[in-house]
Design a protein around this motif. Sequence first.
Motif, PDB file in Angstrom:
ATOM      1  N   GLU A   1      -7.773   2.051   1.562  1.00  0.00           N
ATOM      2  CA  GLU A   1      -6.992   2.531   0.792  1.00  0.00           C
ATOM      3  C   GLU A   1      -7.316   4.340   0.046  1.00  0.00           C
TER       4      GLU A   1
ATOM      5  N   SER B   1      -1.518   8.931  10.775  1.00  0.00           N
ATOM      6  CA  SER B   1      -2.179   8.424   9.459  1.00  0.00           C
ATOM      7  C   SER B   1      -2.285   6.411  10.674  1.00  0.00           C
TER       8      SER B   1
ATOM      9  N   PHE C   1      -5.793   5.770   3.653  1.00  0.00           N
ATOM     10  CA  PHE C   1      -4.561   6.380   3.289  1.00  0.00           C
ATOM     11  C   PHE C   1      -3.483   7.727   2.299  1.00  0.00           C
ATOM     12  N   GLU C   2      -4.764   8.002   1.179  1.00  0.00           N
ATOM     13  CA  GLU C   2      -4.321   8.731   0.415  1.00  0.00           C
ATOM     14  C   GLU C   2      -4.812   9.682   0.841  1.00  0.00           C
TER      15      GLU C   2
ATOM     16  N   THR D   1       0.310   4.185  -3.084  1.00  0.00           N
ATOM     17  CA  THR D   1       0.639   5.206  -2.825  1.00  0.00           C
ATOM     18  C   THR D   1       1.580   6.164  -3.325  1.00  0.00           C
TER      19      THR D   1
ATOM     20  N   LYS E   1       1.406   6.952  -7.168  1.00  0.00           N
ATOM     21  CA  LYS E   1      -0.314   7.517  -7.446  1.00  0.00           C
ATOM     22  C   LYS E   1      -0.242   9.138  -7.409  1.00  0.00           C
ATOM     23  N   PHE E   2       1.173   9.248  -5.884  1.00  0.00           N
ATOM     24  CA  PHE E   2       1.487  10.951  -6.155  1.00  0.00           C
ATOM     25  C   PHE E   2       2.167  11.433  -6.753  1.00  0.00           C
TER      26      PHE E   2
ATOM     27  N   LEU F   1       0.868  -1.493   0.526  1.00  0.00           N
ATOM     28  CA  LEU F   1       0.060  -0.093   0.113  1.00  0.00           C
ATOM     29  C   LEU F   1       0.452   1.317  -0.451  1.00  0.00           C
TER      30      LEU F   1
ATOM     31  N   CYS G   1      -0.047   1.427   7.309  1.00  0.00           N
ATOM     32  CA  CYS G   1      -1.147   0.631   6.243  1.00  0.00           C
ATOM     33  C   CYS G   1      -0.497  -0.923   6.963  1.00  0.00           C
TER      34      CYS G   1
ATOM     35  N   PHE H   1      -2.280  11.035   2.513  1.00  0.00           N
ATOM     36  CA  PHE H   1      -0.921  11.669   1.658  1.00  0.00           C
ATOM     37  C   PHE H   1      -1.505  13.640   0.373  1.00  0.00           C
ATOM     38  N   GLU H   2      -2.620  13.253   0.072  1.00  0.00           N
ATOM     39  CA  GLU H   2      -3.149  14.964  -0.950  1.00  0.00           C
ATOM     40  C   GLU H   2      -2.664  16.012   0.575  1.00  0.00           C
TER      41      GLU H   2
END
Length: 172
Positions: free
Chosen positions: A151, A136, A154-155, A31, A34-35, A27, A139, A158-159
């Motif tokens: 998910e 957080s 968790f995202e 992540t 993704k970022f 995860l 994970c 990060f945002e």
Amino acid sequence: GIVGLAPGMHGANRTGRPFTGDYAGDLLFATFAKFGLSRGKYQSRVDDGLELEGVIIINSVKCLPPQNKPTPQEINTCRRFLSAQLDALPQLRVFIALGRIAHDSFLRHLGLRAASHPFGHNALHDLGDGRVLIDSYHCSRYNINTGRLTEAMFEAVFERALAARNRITPAG
């Protein structure tokens, strides 16, 4: 910076790279990708060519603790290593604590009381010196399987961290 708990038995303790080879890494590295915080493809091996971009992982505890639950003495003993790493990286302004132990140890490193900055998933703590800490749930497989962490949850951390990083101007 990511402040983690400790090397996982099947992850960093075996592979030498934080979160590599264990469920939590799946995860975390997805992540990161993704970022835009990594380059390359995570394949759960230390030699997979993955490189982090603009993020570093630092653990609160350096050794694999029994049952993955470090004692207060282990946490306190290892804080000097956490402190040395953090002191060597003064440009870091945004931190994500993966779990309460990482949160509390990070605050103690700064000489701050955890009671003044209570842990809460996706809580943002202004540390008063131009840095922020965002919490957080860890994970871990357990947190994912029980639904304590999804998910999307968790995202969202990060945002929030990337938004905070974009608002903070580097020191110096």
